[in-house]
Motif scaffolding. Sequence first.
Motif, PDB file in Angstrom:
ATOM      1  N   PRO A   1       0.818  -1.217   0.000  1.00 13.40           N
ATOM      2  CA  PRO A   1       0.000   0.000   0.000  1.00 13.40           C
ATOM      3  C   PRO A   1       0.848   1.262   0.000  1.00 13.40           C
ATOM      4  O   PRO A   1       1.992   1.265   0.446  1.00 13.40           O
ATOM      5  N   THR A   2       0.269   2.346  -0.488  1.00 16.42           N
ATOM      6  CA  THR A   2       0.937   3.651  -0.461  1.00 16.42           C
ATOM      7  C   THR A   2       0.532   4.478   0.749  1.00 16.42           C
ATOM      8  O   THR A   2       1.079   5.562   0.978  1.00 16.42           O
ATOM      9  N   GLY A   3      -0.426   3.997   1.504  1.00 11.67           N
ATOM     10  CA  GLY A   3      -0.868   4.639   2.729  1.00 11.67           C
ATOM     11  C   GLY A   3      -1.874   3.740   3.399  1.00 11.67           C
ATOM     12  O   GLY A   3      -2.416   2.826   2.779  1.00 11.67           O
ATOM     13  N   GLY A   4      -2.121   3.954   4.691  1.00 13.73           N
ATOM     14  CA  GLY A   4      -3.108   3.135   5.361  1.00 13.73           C
ATOM     15  C   GLY A   4      -2.785   2.867   6.803  1.00 13.73           C
ATOM     16  O   GLY A   4      -2.188   3.696   7.503  1.00 13.73           O
ATOM     17  N   ARG A   5      -3.157   1.692   7.247  1.00  9.19           N
ATOM     18  CA  ARG A   5      -3.006   1.298   8.635  1.00  9.19           C
ATOM     19  C   ARG A   5      -2.617  -0.176   8.692  1.00  9.19           C
ATOM     20  O   ARG A   5      -3.150  -0.993   7.925  1.00  9.19           O
ATOM     21  N   VAL A   6      -1.694  -0.514   9.592  1.00 12.31           N
ATOM     22  CA  VAL A   6      -1.318  -1.899   9.801  1.00 12.31           C
ATOM     23  C   VAL A   6      -1.217  -2.164  11.290  1.00 12.31           C
ATOM     24  O   VAL A   6      -0.789  -1.293  12.061  1.00 12.31           O
ATOM     25  N   GLU A   7      -1.655  -3.339  11.708  1.00  9.37           N
ATOM     26  CA  GLU A   7      -1.559  -3.789  13.099  1.00  9.37           C
ATOM     27  C   GLU A   7      -0.809  -5.110  13.117  1.00  9.37           C
ATOM     28  O   GLU A   7      -1.149  -6.038  12.373  1.00  9.37           O
ATOM     29  N   VAL A   8       0.213  -5.193  13.969  1.00 16.45           N
ATOM     30  CA  VAL A   8       1.053  -6.386  14.059  1.00 16.45           C
ATOM     31  C   VAL A   8       1.090  -6.814  15.522  1.00 16.45           C
ATOM     32  O   VAL A   8       1.562  -6.068  16.380  1.00 16.45           O
ATOM     33  N   THR A   9       0.591  -8.020  15.815  1.00 18.49           N
ATOM     34  CA  THR A   9       0.589  -8.559  17.169  1.00 18.49           C
ATOM     35  C   THR A   9       1.706  -9.593  17.294  1.00 18.49           C
ATOM     36  O   THR A   9       1.747 -10.556  16.524  1.00 18.49           O
TER      37      THR A   9
ATOM     38  N   SER B   1      21.043 -23.588  23.265  1.00 21.00           N
ATOM     39  CA  SER B   1      20.465 -22.245  23.224  1.00 21.00           C
ATOM     40  C   SER B   1      19.510 -22.074  22.051  1.00 21.00           C
ATOM     41  O   SER B   1      18.766 -21.085  21.995  1.00 21.00           O
ATOM     42  N   TYR B   2      19.529 -23.010  21.111  1.00 20.60           N
ATOM     43  CA  TYR B   2      18.728 -22.915  19.891  1.00 20.60           C
ATOM     44  C   TYR B   2      17.588 -23.921  19.925  1.00 20.60           C
ATOM     45  O   TYR B   2      17.703 -24.962  20.568  1.00 20.60           O
ATOM     46  N   PRO B   3      16.504 -23.648  19.193  1.00 24.11           N
ATOM     47  CA  PRO B   3      16.298 -22.448  18.382  1.00 24.11           C
ATOM     48  C   PRO B   3      15.993 -21.232  19.237  1.00 24.11           C
ATOM     49  O   PRO B   3      15.437 -21.341  20.324  1.00 24.11           O
ATOM     50  N   LYS B   4      16.365 -20.068  18.719  1.00 23.86           N
ATOM     51  CA  LYS B   4      15.964 -18.795  19.290  1.00 23.86           C
ATOM     52  C   LYS B   4      14.707 -18.350  18.546  1.00 23.86           C
ATOM     53  O   LYS B   4      14.643 -18.462  17.322  1.00 23.86           O
ATOM     54  N   THR B   5      13.721 -17.859  19.269  1.00 20.65           N
ATOM     55  CA  THR B   5      12.400 -17.708  18.661  1.00 20.65           C
ATOM     56  C   THR B   5      11.711 -16.395  19.042  1.00 20.65           C
ATOM     57  O   THR B   5      12.054 -15.751  20.031  1.00 20.65           O
ATOM     58  N   ALA B   6      10.739 -16.047  18.221  1.00 22.07           N
ATOM     59  CA  ALA B   6       9.769 -14.981  18.500  1.00 22.07           C
ATOM     60  C   ALA B   6       8.491 -15.359  17.766  1.00 22.07           C
ATOM     61  O   ALA B   6       8.519 -16.121  16.788  1.00 22.07           O
ATOM     62  N   HIS B   7       7.365 -14.822  18.220  1.00 27.26           N
ATOM     63  CA  HIS B   7       6.078 -15.159  17.615  1.00 27.26           C
ATOM     64  C   HIS B   7       5.435 -13.949  16.939  1.00 27.26           C
ATOM     65  O   HIS B   7       5.503 -12.823  17.447  1.00 27.26           O
ATOM     66  N   VAL B   8       4.806 -14.222  15.797  1.00 24.38           N
ATOM     67  CA  VAL B   8       3.906 -13.271  15.145  1.00 24.38           C
ATOM     68  C   VAL B   8       2.519 -13.896  15.225  1.00 24.38           C
ATOM     69  O   VAL B   8       2.278 -14.963  14.655  1.00 24.38           O
ATOM     70  N   HIS B   9       1.627 -13.247  15.958  1.00 28.36           N
ATOM     71  CA  HIS B   9       0.315 -13.834  16.214  1.00 28.36           C
ATOM     72  C   HIS B   9      -0.729 -13.427  15.179  1.00 28.36           C
ATOM     73  O   HIS B   9      -1.574 -14.244  14.807  1.00 28.36           O
ATOM     74  N   ARG B  10      -0.644 -12.180  14.729  1.00 28.92           N
ATOM     75  CA  ARG B  10      -1.671 -11.693  13.813  1.00 28.92           C
ATOM     76  C   ARG B  10      -1.183 -10.443  13.109  1.00 28.92           C
ATOM     77  O   ARG B  10      -0.459  -9.634  13.699  1.00 28.92           O
ATOM     78  N   VAL B  11      -1.609 -10.288  11.845  1.00 33.64           N
ATOM     79  CA  VAL B  11      -1.330  -9.077  11.074  1.00 33.64           C
ATOM     80  C   VAL B  11      -2.616  -8.663  10.368  1.00 33.64           C
ATOM     81  O   VAL B  11      -3.296  -9.497   9.751  1.00 33.64           O
ATOM     82  N   ARG B  12      -2.938  -7.372  10.476  1.00 31.43           N
ATOM     83  CA  ARG B  12      -4.084  -6.823   9.744  1.00 31.43           C
ATOM     84  C   ARG B  12      -3.668  -5.505   9.094  1.00 31.43           C
ATOM     85  O   ARG B  12      -2.946  -4.710   9.711  1.00 31.43           O
ATOM     86  N   GLY B  13      -4.113  -5.289   7.863  1.00 34.13           N
ATOM     87  CA  GLY B  13      -3.768  -4.051   7.177  1.00 34.13           C
ATOM     88  C   GLY B  13      -4.909  -3.522   6.342  1.00 34.13           C
ATOM     89  O   GLY B  13      -5.693  -4.285   5.779  1.00 34.13           O
ATOM     90  N   TRP B  14      -4.992  -2.198   6.293  1.00 34.97           N
ATOM     91  CA  TRP B  14      -6.008  -1.505   5.495  1.00 34.97           C
ATOM     92  C   TRP B  14      -5.317  -0.560   4.529  1.00 34.97           C
ATOM     93  O   TRP B  14      -4.470   0.250   4.929  1.00 34.97           O
ATOM     94  N   ASP B  15      -5.674  -0.635   3.253  1.00 34.22           N
ATOM     95  CA  ASP B  15      -5.172   0.307   2.263  1.00 34.22           C
ATOM     96  C   ASP B  15      -5.991   1.588   2.348  1.00 34.22           C
ATOM     97  O   ASP B  15      -7.216   1.530   2.502  1.00 34.22           O
ATOM     98  N   ALA B  16      -5.325   2.727   2.237  1.00 32.89           N
ATOM     99  CA  ALA B  16      -6.063   3.991   2.239  1.00 32.89           C
ATOM    100  C   ALA B  16      -5.178   5.095   1.721  1.00 32.89           C
ATOM    101  O   ALA B  16      -4.151   5.405   2.317  1.00 32.89           O
ATOM    102  N   LEU B  17      -5.579   5.695   0.605  1.00 30.88           N
ATOM    103  CA  LEU B  17      -4.851   6.842   0.078  1.00 30.88           C
ATOM    104  C   LEU B  17      -5.299   8.132   0.755  1.00 30.88           C
ATOM    105  O   LEU B  17      -4.592   9.133   0.731  1.00 30.88           O
ATOM    106  N   ASP B  18      -6.479   8.128   1.354  1.00 32.38           N
ATOM    107  CA  ASP B  18      -7.017   9.324   2.002  1.00 32.38           C
ATOM    108  C   ASP B  18      -7.239   9.040   3.489  1.00 32.38           C
ATOM    109  O   ASP B  18      -8.250   9.406   4.064  1.00 32.38           O
ATOM    110  N   GLN B  19      -6.260   8.382   4.098  1.00 32.90           N
ATOM    111  CA  GLN B  19      -6.361   7.964   5.488  1.00 32.90           C
ATOM    112  C   GLN B  19      -6.581   9.164   6.417  1.00 32.90           C
ATOM    113  O   GLN B  19      -5.745  10.056   6.498  1.00 32.90           O
ATOM    114  N   PRO B  20      -7.720   9.236   7.131  1.00 35.77           N
ATOM    115  CA  PRO B  20      -8.009  10.404   7.969  1.00 35.77           C
ATOM    116  C   PRO B  20      -7.376  10.358   9.347  1.00 35.77           C
ATOM    117  O   PRO B  20      -7.412  11.337  10.062  1.00 35.77           O
TER     118      PRO B  20
END
Length: 273
Positions: free
Chosen positions: A117-125, A249-268
């Motif tokens: 996207p060229t603009g918008g909103r993203v949420e990363v958990t 010590s391995y594996p070394k880890t991290a979690h990505v639980h959820r990703v949501r994104g909205w496209d918006a060229l006129d994001q208010p």
Amino acid sequence: MGADGLRFPDPPAHEPDFEDDFTVPQLREDRWVDHYLPHWTSPERSRARYDIDDSGLRLRIDADQPDWREEDAPLRVSNVQTGVFSGPVGSHRGTHRHRSDGLVVRTETPERLLWAPTGGRVEVTVSASVDEGCMLAAWLVGTEHLSEGESGEVCIFEIDAEAVGEGKSHARCGVKAHGDGRLTTDMTEAVLPLDASKPHTWTAVWGPSGTIIGCEGVVVKRMRQSPAYPLFLMIDLFEIGPRSDLETSYPKTAHVHRVRGWDALDQPETDAL
């Protein structure tokens, strides 16, 4: 937590344009490229190590994982990103020319614009790593498929393992100009009143009025600048520095639980804050 403790507006009422909660057993090929900037290195070095469990996508650094590039050793990465672009082998064209020492394409990679996207909103958990030498990060980076100058970055967060505490954690966020002369690098270290190794959500909103970054619904940083061109989302687990001496010590880890994104060229939302 910064920026006067303002709350983010609710997300748009319509369904996200991009969403993944990692509940299917395989990483979705229509959503993700499971390599870290593969054009600057070789496939065996760029390929992510990961699995999907009850908590979502578990990024891993394994004991036998090679350095991303020999020149960058010691540095190992497991990354997923929402697209890729490169020029031909031997050229300097490619997404995220983040180094000033002459990155050259080693593996020509077909252009894939899965979400840019060229603009918008993203949420990363996410749940950050607490393993020695690790960093979890999420970035929006210029695709550069239209122009080499479209190379800026919205750094949603960078969380070092040693900066994670039970009641307080630290993270970096902001904008990085890289090769875009229209932007100014503006980074902040945020103090978060939470244990970043537990699930928590980061939000970035960007558009013509600027960029806002927040954590757990609270604004952390506001800027009157924003990349105004297509951006890929990258989520990375790094191990920076020498390998741990103990294979246990391995594996070394991290979690990505959820990703949501909205496209918006006129994001208010940037105007609202």
